[in-house]
Scaffold this motif. Structure first.
Motif, PDB file in Angstrom:
ATOM      1  N   ARG A   4      45.770  22.903  42.753  1.00  0.00           N
ATOM      2  CA  ARG A   4      46.415  23.778  43.726  1.00  0.00           C
ATOM      3  C   ARG A   4      45.342  24.611  44.423  1.00  0.00           C
ATOM      4  NH1 ARG A   4      49.708  26.106  39.004  1.00  0.00           N
ATOM      5  NH2 ARG A   4      50.120  27.856  40.355  1.00  0.00           N
ATOM      6  N   PHE A   5      45.681  25.151  45.583  1.00  0.00           N
ATOM      7  CA  PHE A   5      44.747  25.893  46.427  1.00  0.00           C
ATOM      8  C   PHE A   5      45.048  27.388  46.331  1.00  0.00           C
ATOM      9  CE2 PHE A   5      43.423  27.484  50.649  1.00  0.00           C
ATOM     10  CZ  PHE A   5      42.096  27.098  50.613  1.00  0.00           C
ATOM     11  N   PHE A   6      44.025  28.190  46.027  1.00  0.00           N
ATOM     12  CA  PHE A   6      44.196  29.628  45.870  1.00  0.00           C
ATOM     13  C   PHE A   6      43.215  30.387  46.758  1.00  0.00           C
ATOM     14  CE2 PHE A   6      45.552  27.681  41.920  1.00  0.00           C
ATOM     15  CZ  PHE A   6      46.757  28.320  41.670  1.00  0.00           C
ATOM     16  N   ILE A   7      43.669  31.520  47.270  1.00  0.00           N
ATOM     17  CA  ILE A   7      42.831  32.430  48.052  1.00  0.00           C
ATOM     18  C   ILE A   7      42.586  33.666  47.192  1.00  0.00           C
ATOM     19  CG2 ILE A   7      42.708  33.869  50.126  1.00  0.00           C
ATOM     20  CD1 ILE A   7      44.520  31.847  51.500  1.00  0.00           C
ATOM     21  N   PHE A   8      41.355  34.175  47.234  1.00  0.00           N
ATOM     22  CA  PHE A   8      40.987  35.350  46.446  1.00  0.00           C
ATOM     23  C   PHE A   8      40.709  36.524  47.383  1.00  0.00           C
ATOM     24  CE2 PHE A   8      40.220  31.669  43.899  1.00  0.00           C
ATOM     25  CZ  PHE A   8      40.831  32.021  42.713  1.00  0.00           C
ATOM     26  N   LEU A   9      41.389  37.639  47.116  1.00  0.00           N
ATOM     27  CA  LEU A   9      41.346  38.828  47.962  1.00  0.00           C
ATOM     28  C   LEU A   9      40.947  40.036  47.131  1.00  0.00           C
ATOM     29  CD1 LEU A   9      44.972  38.211  49.179  1.00  0.00           C
ATOM     30  CD2 LEU A   9      42.972  37.692  50.545  1.00  0.00           C
ATOM     31  N   THR A  10      40.486  41.078  47.812  1.00  0.00           N
ATOM     32  CA  THR A  10      40.233  42.341  47.125  1.00  0.00           C
ATOM     33  C   THR A  10      40.766  43.497  47.971  1.00  0.00           C
ATOM     34  OG1 THR A  10      38.596  43.776  46.073  1.00  0.00           O
ATOM     35  CG2 THR A  10      37.893  42.634  48.073  1.00  0.00           C
ATOM     36  N   LEU A  38      43.851  23.717  38.608  1.00  0.00           N
ATOM     37  CA  LEU A  38      45.175  23.399  38.070  1.00  0.00           C
ATOM     38  C   LEU A  38      45.987  24.670  37.852  1.00  0.00           C
ATOM     39  CD1 LEU A  38      44.203  20.646  35.469  1.00  0.00           C
ATOM     40  CD2 LEU A  38      45.146  20.336  37.764  1.00  0.00           C
ATOM     41  N   THR A  39      45.283  25.758  37.523  1.00  0.00           N
ATOM     42  CA  THR A  39      45.920  27.060  37.311  1.00  0.00           C
ATOM     43  C   THR A  39      45.131  28.117  38.083  1.00  0.00           C
ATOM     44  OG1 THR A  39      44.547  27.622  35.405  1.00  0.00           O
ATOM     45  CG2 THR A  39      46.602  26.402  34.957  1.00  0.00           C
ATOM     46  N   LYS A  40      45.674  29.325  38.145  1.00  0.00           N
ATOM     47  CA  LYS A  40      44.958  30.430  38.786  1.00  0.00           C
ATOM     48  C   LYS A  40      43.638  30.695  38.069  1.00  0.00           C
ATOM     49  CE  LYS A  40      49.049  32.752  40.521  1.00  0.00           C
ATOM     50  NZ  LYS A  40      49.923  33.921  40.453  1.00  0.00           N
ATOM     51  N   GLU A  41      43.671  30.603  36.754  1.00  0.00           N
ATOM     52  CA  GLU A  41      42.467  30.852  35.965  1.00  0.00           C
ATOM     53  C   GLU A  41      41.389  29.802  36.246  1.00  0.00           C
ATOM     54  OE1 GLU A  41      45.874  32.926  34.341  1.00  0.00           O
ATOM     55  OE2 GLU A  41      45.605  30.796  34.740  1.00  0.00           O
ATOM     56  N   ASP A  42      41.797  28.533  36.313  1.00  0.00           N
ATOM     57  CA  ASP A  42      40.843  27.459  36.635  1.00  0.00           C
ATOM     58  C   ASP A  42      40.232  27.674  38.017  1.00  0.00           C
ATOM     59  OD1 ASP A  42      41.353  26.148  34.245  1.00  0.00           O
ATOM     60  OD2 ASP A  42      42.771  24.734  35.139  1.00  0.00           O
ATOM     61  N   ALA A  43      41.079  28.025  38.973  1.00  0.00           N
ATOM     62  CA  ALA A  43      40.601  28.240  40.339  1.00  0.00           C
ATOM     63  C   ALA A  43      39.657  29.441  40.394  1.00  0.00           C
ATOM     64  CB  ALA A  43      41.780  28.438  41.283  1.00  0.00           C
ATOM     65  N   PHE A  44      39.954  30.491  39.633  1.00  0.00           N
ATOM     66  CA  PHE A  44      39.085  31.666  39.625  1.00  0.00           C
ATOM     67  C   PHE A  44      37.719  31.318  39.038  1.00  0.00           C
ATOM     68  CE2 PHE A  44      37.773  35.898  37.879  1.00  0.00           C
ATOM     69  CZ  PHE A  44      37.538  36.490  39.100  1.00  0.00           C
ATOM     70  N   GLU A  45      37.699  30.530  37.981  1.00  0.00           N
ATOM     71  CA  GLU A  45      36.421  30.086  37.409  1.00  0.00           C
ATOM     72  C   GLU A  45      35.621  29.288  38.438  1.00  0.00           C
ATOM     73  OE1 GLU A  45      36.751  28.082  33.645  1.00  0.00           O
ATOM     74  OE2 GLU A  45      38.046  29.644  32.834  1.00  0.00           O
ATOM     75  N   GLU A  46      36.285  28.407  39.171  1.00  0.00           N
ATOM     76  CA  GLU A  46      35.613  27.614  40.208  1.00  0.00           C
ATOM     77  C   GLU A  46      35.128  28.519  41.339  1.00  0.00           C
ATOM     78  OE1 GLU A  46      34.139  24.373  42.453  1.00  0.00           O
ATOM     79  OE2 GLU A  46      34.449  24.744  40.322  1.00  0.00           O
ATOM     80  N   ASN A  51      30.706  31.081  44.156  1.00  0.00           N
ATOM     81  CA  ASN A  51      30.452  32.354  44.853  1.00  0.00           C
ATOM     82  C   ASN A  51      29.869  33.391  43.899  1.00  0.00           C
ATOM     83  OD1 ASN A  51      31.815  31.860  47.608  1.00  0.00           O
ATOM     84  ND2 ASN A  51      33.342  31.197  46.122  1.00  0.00           N
ATOM     85  N   ARG A  52      28.720  33.108  43.326  1.00  0.00           N
ATOM     86  CA  ARG A  52      28.085  34.014  42.361  1.00  0.00           C
ATOM     87  C   ARG A  52      27.795  35.387  42.972  1.00  0.00           C
ATOM     88  NH1 ARG A  52      29.252  32.627  37.644  1.00  0.00           N
ATOM     89  NH2 ARG A  52      27.569  33.897  36.849  1.00  0.00           N
ATOM     90  N   TRP A  53      27.643  35.447  44.289  1.00  0.00           N
ATOM     91  CA  TRP A  53      27.335  36.700  44.976  1.00  0.00           C
ATOM     92  C   TRP A  53      28.383  37.778  44.699  1.00  0.00           C
ATOM     93  CZ3 TRP A  53      31.018  38.525  48.237  1.00  0.00           C
ATOM     94  CH2 TRP A  53      31.964  37.615  48.707  1.00  0.00           C
ATOM     95  N   VAL A  54      29.620  37.368  44.423  1.00  0.00           N
ATOM     96  CA  VAL A  54      30.697  38.338  44.183  1.00  0.00           C
ATOM     97  C   VAL A  54      30.367  39.218  42.981  1.00  0.00           C
ATOM     98  CG1 VAL A  54      33.134  38.557  43.528  1.00  0.00           C
ATOM     99  CG2 VAL A  54      32.465  36.905  45.248  1.00  0.00           C
ATOM    100  N   LEU A  55      29.668  38.664  42.009  1.00  0.00           N
ATOM    101  CA  LEU A  55      29.330  39.421  40.805  1.00  0.00           C
ATOM    102  C   LEU A  55      28.302  40.513  41.084  1.00  0.00           C
ATOM    103  CD1 LEU A  55      29.144  36.408  38.341  1.00  0.00           C
ATOM    104  CD2 LEU A  55      31.060  37.991  38.693  1.00  0.00           C
ATOM    105  N   GLU A  61      38.412  44.719  41.781  1.00  0.00           N
ATOM    106  CA  GLU A  61      39.634  43.937  41.603  1.00  0.00           C
ATOM    107  C   GLU A  61      39.628  42.715  42.512  1.00  0.00           C
ATOM    108  OE1 GLU A  61      43.398  46.511  40.965  1.00  0.00           O
ATOM    109  OE2 GLU A  61      42.186  47.519  42.489  1.00  0.00           O
ATOM    110  N   VAL A  62      40.135  41.619  41.990  1.00  0.00           N
ATOM    111  CA  VAL A  62      40.309  40.408  42.783  1.00  0.00           C
ATOM    112  C   VAL A  62      41.745  39.940  42.579  1.00  0.00           C
ATOM    113  CG1 VAL A  62      39.596  38.022  43.155  1.00  0.00           C
ATOM    114  CG2 VAL A  62      37.893  39.759  42.584  1.00  0.00           C
ATOM    115  N   ILE A  63      42.430  39.704  43.670  1.00  0.00           N
ATOM    116  CA  ILE A  63      43.815  39.234  43.632  1.00  0.00           C
ATOM    117  C   ILE A  63      43.820  37.754  43.990  1.00  0.00           C
ATOM    118  CG2 ILE A  63      46.097  39.475  44.692  1.00  0.00           C
ATOM    119  CD1 ILE A  63      45.190  42.408  45.380  1.00  0.00           C
ATOM    120  N   CYS A  64      44.552  36.982  43.228  1.00  0.00           N
ATOM    121  CA  CYS A  64      44.650  35.539  43.446  1.00  0.00           C
ATOM    122  C   CYS A  64      46.036  35.219  44.007  1.00  0.00           C
ATOM    123  CB  CYS A  64      44.437  34.824  42.118  1.00  0.00           C
ATOM    124  SG  CYS A  64      44.614  33.046  42.209  1.00  0.00           S
ATOM    125  N   VAL A  65      46.063  34.509  45.136  1.00  0.00           N
ATOM    126  CA  VAL A  65      47.324  34.129  45.768  1.00  0.00           C
ATOM    127  C   VAL A  65      47.292  32.632  46.039  1.00  0.00           C
ATOM    128  CG1 VAL A  65      48.809  34.451  47.781  1.00  0.00           C
ATOM    129  CG2 VAL A  65      47.531  36.389  46.857  1.00  0.00           C
TER     130      VAL A  65
END
Length: 81
Positions: A4-10, A38-46, A51-55, A61-65
């Motif tokens: 599934r496709f997820f967008i990450f927002l803050t 496959l899940t929000k958690e999998d997508a967040f790990e990917e 995007n290592r720069w985010v760290l 906070e990061v919101i997953c949609v």
């Protein structure tokens, strides 16, 4: 299962509606990126893997949609003609 496709927002950070603005005047979310999984958690790990720069930012906070369409398949609306 299909990925599934997820967008990450803050909600962190500030946005200005014009370059002349001295103070932030838009209350919004900032798009950090997107990823598939496959899940929000999998997508967040990917998302973090790509995007290592985010760290290295001050975002807390990061919101997953989940998105129903890919970004390039979305509808473009013009605010001014």
């Amino acid at each position: 299962m299909k990925k599934r496709f997820f967008i990450f927002l803050t909600p962190d950070g500030m946005t200005y509606s014009s370059c002349e603005g001295i103070y932030p005047d838009v209350d919004n979310l900032q798009v950090l990126g997107w990823a598939e999984g496959l899940t929000k958690e999998d997508a967040f790990e990917e998302f973090l893997r790509v995007n290592r720069w985010v760290l290295d930012t001050n975002f807390k906070e990061v919101i997953c949609v989940e998105a129903r369409t890919r970004i390039h398949e979305g509808k473009l609306f013009l605010l001014k003609k």
